[in-house]
Design a protein around this motif. Structure first.
Motif, PDB file in Angstrom:
ATOM      1  N   LYS A 123       0.833  -1.193   0.000  1.00 56.39           N
ATOM      2  CA  LYS A 123       0.000   0.000   0.000  1.00 56.39           C
ATOM      3  C   LYS A 123       0.872   1.249   0.000  1.00 56.39           C
ATOM      4  O   LYS A 123       0.571   2.230  -0.698  1.00 56.39           O
ATOM      5  CB  LYS A 123      -0.911   0.007   1.221  1.00 56.39           C
ATOM      6  CG  LYS A 123      -1.730   1.283   1.367  1.00 56.39           C
ATOM      7  CD  LYS A 123      -2.419   1.343   2.707  1.00 56.39           C
ATOM      8  CE  LYS A 123      -3.080   2.697   2.892  1.00 56.39           C
ATOM      9  NZ  LYS A 123      -3.694   2.862   4.215  1.00 56.39           N
ATOM     10  N   GLU A 124       1.957   1.223   0.742  1.00 58.52           N
ATOM     11  CA  GLU A 124       2.844   2.373   0.797  1.00 58.52           C
ATOM     12  C   GLU A 124       3.463   2.644  -0.565  1.00 58.52           C
ATOM     13  O   GLU A 124       3.631   3.797  -0.970  1.00 58.52           O
ATOM     14  CB  GLU A 124       3.935   2.136   1.842  1.00 58.52           C
ATOM     15  CG  GLU A 124       3.397   1.994   3.258  1.00 58.52           C
ATOM     16  CD  GLU A 124       4.501   1.714   4.253  1.00 58.52           C
ATOM     17  OE1 GLU A 124       5.676   1.632   3.818  1.00 58.52           O
ATOM     18  OE2 GLU A 124       4.195   1.574   5.455  1.00 58.52           O
ATOM     19  N   ARG A 125       3.800   1.589  -1.285  1.00 61.76           N
ATOM     20  CA  ARG A 125       4.376   1.764  -2.614  1.00 61.76           C
ATOM     21  C   ARG A 125       3.370   2.406  -3.563  1.00 61.76           C
ATOM     22  O   ARG A 125       3.714   3.298  -4.343  1.00 61.76           O
ATOM     23  CB  ARG A 125       4.839   0.426  -3.179  1.00 61.76           C
ATOM     24  CG  ARG A 125       5.506   0.552  -4.555  1.00 61.76           C
ATOM     25  CD  ARG A 125       5.839  -0.783  -5.171  1.00 61.76           C
ATOM     26  NE  ARG A 125       6.663  -1.571  -4.288  1.00 61.76           N
ATOM     27  CZ  ARG A 125       6.307  -2.748  -3.804  1.00 61.76           C
ATOM     28  NH1 ARG A 125       5.127  -3.253  -4.111  1.00 61.76           N
ATOM     29  NH2 ARG A 125       7.110  -3.423  -3.012  1.00 61.76           N
ATOM     30  N   VAL A 126       2.123   1.944  -3.490  1.00 60.54           N
ATOM     31  CA  VAL A 126       1.084   2.502  -4.353  1.00 60.54           C
ATOM     32  C   VAL A 126       0.843   3.968  -4.019  1.00 60.54           C
ATOM     33  O   VAL A 126       0.682   4.808  -4.912  1.00 60.54           O
ATOM     34  CB  VAL A 126      -0.217   1.689  -4.218  1.00 60.54           C
ATOM     35  CG1 VAL A 126      -1.329   2.337  -5.019  1.00 60.54           C
ATOM     36  CG2 VAL A 126      -0.006   0.262  -4.688  1.00 60.54           C
ATOM     37  N   LEU A 127       0.830   4.292  -2.735  1.00 57.73           N
ATOM     38  CA  LEU A 127       0.615   5.681  -2.324  1.00 57.73           C
ATOM     39  C   LEU A 127       1.752   6.573  -2.801  1.00 57.73           C
ATOM     40  O   LEU A 127       1.514   7.690  -3.280  1.00 57.73           O
ATOM     41  CB  LEU A 127       0.483   5.757  -0.803  1.00 57.73           C
ATOM     42  CG  LEU A 127      -0.782   5.135  -0.205  1.00 57.73           C
ATOM     43  CD1 LEU A 127      -0.748   5.218   1.311  1.00 57.73           C
ATOM     44  CD2 LEU A 127      -2.032   5.810  -0.752  1.00 57.73           C
ATOM     45  N   ARG A 128       2.988   6.119  -2.683  1.00 61.34           N
ATOM     46  CA  ARG A 128       4.128   6.906  -3.182  1.00 61.34           C
ATOM     47  C   ARG A 128       4.015   7.120  -4.680  1.00 61.34           C
ATOM     48  O   ARG A 128       4.307   8.205  -5.195  1.00 61.34           O
ATOM     49  CB  ARG A 128       5.448   6.197  -2.852  1.00 61.34           C
ATOM     50  CG  ARG A 128       5.845   6.241  -1.395  1.00 61.34           C
ATOM     51  CD  ARG A 128       7.329   5.906  -1.236  1.00 61.34           C
ATOM     52  NE  ARG A 128       7.681   4.639  -1.870  1.00 61.34           N
ATOM     53  CZ  ARG A 128       7.684   3.471  -1.241  1.00 61.34           C
ATOM     54  NH1 ARG A 128       7.340   3.413   0.044  1.00 61.34           N
ATOM     55  NH2 ARG A 128       8.024   2.374  -1.874  1.00 61.34           N
ATOM     56  N   MET A 129       3.578   6.080  -5.371  1.00 59.86           N
ATOM     57  CA  MET A 129       3.445   6.156  -6.816  1.00 59.86           C
ATOM     58  C   MET A 129       2.402   7.200  -7.211  1.00 59.86           C
ATOM     59  O   MET A 129       2.623   7.996  -8.133  1.00 59.86           O
ATOM     60  CB  MET A 129       3.047   4.781  -7.353  1.00 59.86           C
ATOM     61  CG  MET A 129       2.866   4.680  -8.841  1.00 59.86           C
ATOM     62  SD  MET A 129       2.604   2.960  -9.319  1.00 59.86           S
ATOM     63  CE  MET A 129       1.150   2.569  -8.372  1.00 59.86           C
ATOM     64  N   ILE A 130       1.282   7.224  -6.503  1.00 57.28           N
ATOM     65  CA  ILE A 130       0.229   8.196  -6.796  1.00 57.28           C
ATOM     66  C   ILE A 130       0.711   9.615  -6.527  1.00 57.28           C
ATOM     67  O   ILE A 130       0.478  10.532  -7.322  1.00 57.28           O
ATOM     68  CB  ILE A 130      -1.033   7.883  -5.970  1.00 57.28           C
ATOM     69  CG1 ILE A 130      -1.667   6.579  -6.449  1.00 57.28           C
ATOM     70  CG2 ILE A 130      -2.037   9.020  -6.070  1.00 57.28           C
ATOM     71  CD1 ILE A 130      -2.838   6.128  -5.604  1.00 57.28           C
ATOM     72  N   VAL A 131       1.391   9.807  -5.399  1.00 56.34           N
ATOM     73  CA  VAL A 131       1.885  11.137  -5.038  1.00 56.34           C
ATOM     74  C   VAL A 131       2.874  11.654  -6.072  1.00 56.34           C
ATOM     75  O   VAL A 131       2.783  12.799  -6.541  1.00 56.34           O
ATOM     76  CB  VAL A 131       2.530  11.114  -3.638  1.00 56.34           C
ATOM     77  CG1 VAL A 131       3.255  12.425  -3.362  1.00 56.34           C
ATOM     78  CG2 VAL A 131       1.472  10.862  -2.569  1.00 56.34           C
ATOM     79  N   VAL A 132       3.836  10.814  -6.452  1.00 57.73           N
ATOM     80  CA  VAL A 132       4.842  11.231  -7.439  1.00 57.73           C
ATOM     81  C   VAL A 132       4.190  11.529  -8.778  1.00 57.73           C
ATOM     82  O   VAL A 132       4.493  12.535  -9.437  1.00 57.73           O
ATOM     83  CB  VAL A 132       5.924  10.136  -7.595  1.00 57.73           C
ATOM     84  CG1 VAL A 132       6.845  10.452  -8.765  1.00 57.73           C
ATOM     85  CG2 VAL A 132       6.732  10.010  -6.314  1.00 57.73           C
ATOM     86  N   HIS A 133       3.285  10.660  -9.181  1.00 52.96           N
ATOM     87  CA  HIS A 133       2.610  10.823 -10.470  1.00 52.96           C
ATOM     88  C   HIS A 133       1.838  12.141 -10.524  1.00 52.96           C
ATOM     89  O   HIS A 133       1.997  12.936 -11.461  1.00 52.96           O
ATOM     90  CB  HIS A 133       1.660   9.641 -10.673  1.00 52.96           C
ATOM     91  CG  HIS A 133       1.015   9.591 -12.013  1.00 52.96           C
ATOM     92  ND1 HIS A 133       1.299   8.619 -12.947  1.00 52.96           N
ATOM     93  CD2 HIS A 133       0.089  10.395 -12.599  1.00 52.96           C
ATOM     94  CE1 HIS A 133       0.580   8.826 -14.037  1.00 52.96           C
ATOM     95  NE2 HIS A 133      -0.165   9.905 -13.847  1.00 52.96           N
ATOM     96  N   LEU A 134       1.008  12.390  -9.526  1.00 57.92           N
ATOM     97  CA  LEU A 134       0.209  13.612  -9.512  1.00 57.92           C
ATOM     98  C   LEU A 134       1.072  14.856  -9.336  1.00 57.92           C
ATOM     99  O   LEU A 134       0.769  15.916  -9.902  1.00 57.92           O
ATOM    100  CB  LEU A 134      -0.835  13.545  -8.396  1.00 57.92           C
ATOM    101  CG  LEU A 134      -2.023  12.608  -8.637  1.00 57.92           C
ATOM    102  CD1 LEU A 134      -2.968  12.635  -7.445  1.00 57.92           C
ATOM    103  CD2 LEU A 134      -2.779  12.984  -9.912  1.00 57.92           C
ATOM    104  N   ALA A 135       2.144  14.732  -8.551  1.00 54.03           N
ATOM    105  CA  ALA A 135       3.020  15.887  -8.333  1.00 54.03           C
ATOM    106  C   ALA A 135       3.651  16.342  -9.638  1.00 54.03           C
ATOM    107  O   ALA A 135       3.685  17.543  -9.951  1.00 54.03           O
ATOM    108  CB  ALA A 135       4.101  15.539  -7.313  1.00 54.03           C
TER     109      ALA A 135
END
Length: 334
Positions: free
Chosen positions: A206-218
């Motif tokens: 879950k942490e990996r997915v959350l980091r991925m979403i944050v980086v992508h949207l940023a």
């Protein structure tokens, strides 16, 4: 110095700004995107639909990077000796890169959304063949929309006739729709991850997915939202749809700054690859894809619990309940 009736604007600072930013983007973009393409094409033996989107994104960035030396020369010398044809190609490469990046990033976001929210129903959709068709359509769209004239010194008549219409089209198709899709997909993925069953079972993944979403949207919001917002205002004042001197001064001042930020997306996109694909990370750091990554790379998404003998090879896979709450699935490395 630009003067429009009683409104006098000095935007000559942009030449030095472009020269510095383009130089940085060329060096970093060339290194990172060449390395990314090398990993995608030579190190990763098995490729899925997400990898295909990322490969096309890196290719789009690299094409733009190759045109930057010509832009650097122009902004330093204030003279273009390379002919009108290359000038149009250089301008078109920028349009292709900006909106190609947004569309390919959107494809990655949609693919992640389907894999997490609809793991079973999307298996027939998330194929390399369909991803290839989507990539071809995107290239046709951005290459067609990237046809341009040399530089930005367009006359007011040009803006009022066809250029304003082109701007509206690319703003809606290339920016507004992808932005809404990215926000919608990310919000639904986050909502899925907040479910009690998911919270108990997804664990570190879950942490990996959350980091991925944050980086992508940023990257999407920082690089593309300011530029496209200012571009809309810039087009309004250039067509005199809005007759305001202070707004024109603001638009002409912010336009070069936001354009430079958008240019740097070619350096930031490899960050998406690193956080999106565990196999890319392993290939980049170890120089090879191990068998356990190769067995999970095919979908980089959920697989049925019936395949338990295969999922034992996945180091970080954790169980997630499907939307019906009955079928147990496994979320692999996105």
């Amino acid at each position: 110095m630009v003067s429009n009736s009683n409104c006098s604007i000095d935007d000559s600072f942009k030449y030095n700004l472009y020269g510095v930013v383009y130089t940085v983007a060329f060096v970093l973009g060339l290194v990172t995107n060449c390395a990314s393409l090398f990993v995608f094409c030579c190190r990763m033996k098995m490729r899925n639909e997400t990898t295909l989107f990322m490969t096309n994104l890196a290719l789009s960035d690299l094409i733009f990077v190759f045109t930057l030396p010509f832009k650097i020369y122009y902004n330093v010398r204030r003279h273009w000796p390379f002919g009108d044809g290359l000038c149009k190609i250089s301008g078109g490469a920028f349009i292709t890169n900006i909106y190609g990046s947004m569309l390919f990033l959107t494809c990655i976001s949609v693919d992640r959304f389907l894999a997490i929210v609809y793991p079973f129903r999307s298996r027939s959709i998330r194929t390399r063949r369909n991803a290839g068709i989507v990539c071809v359509l995107i290239w046709m769209l951005i290459l067609g929309g990237g046809i341009t004239t040399c530089f930005e010194g367009f006359s007011q008549k040009t803006w009022k006739t066809y250029l304003s219409k082109i701007t509206i089209f690319i703003e809606v198709v290339g920016f507004l729709i992808p932005l809404l899709i990215n926000l919608a997909c990310s919000s639904m993925v986050l909502r899925t991850l907040r479910r009690p069953a998911t919270l108990c079972q997804i664990g570190t993944n879950k942490e990996r997915v959350l980091r991925m979403i944050v980086v992508h949207l940023a990257i999407f919001i920082v690089c593309f939202v300011p530029y496209n917002s200012v571009l809309f205002v810039y087009a309004m004042v250039r067509t005199q749809a809005v007759d305001s001197c202070w707004l024109e001064v603001l638009a002409r001042t912010l336009y070069p700054i936001t354009l430079c930020i958008a240019t740097l997306n070619c350096c930031f996109d490899p960050v998406v690859y690193y956080f999106t694909s565990e196999s890319f990370k392993k290939s980049l750091t170890t120089g090879k894809s191990q068998a356990k990554q190769e067995n999970t790379l095919r979908s980089e998404g959920p697989v049925s619990s019936k395949d338990n003998t295969n999922t034992e090879l996945v180091e970080t896979n954790t169980s997630v309940m499907s939307s019906n709450g009955k079928e147990l699935i496994t979320e692999t490395q996105f």
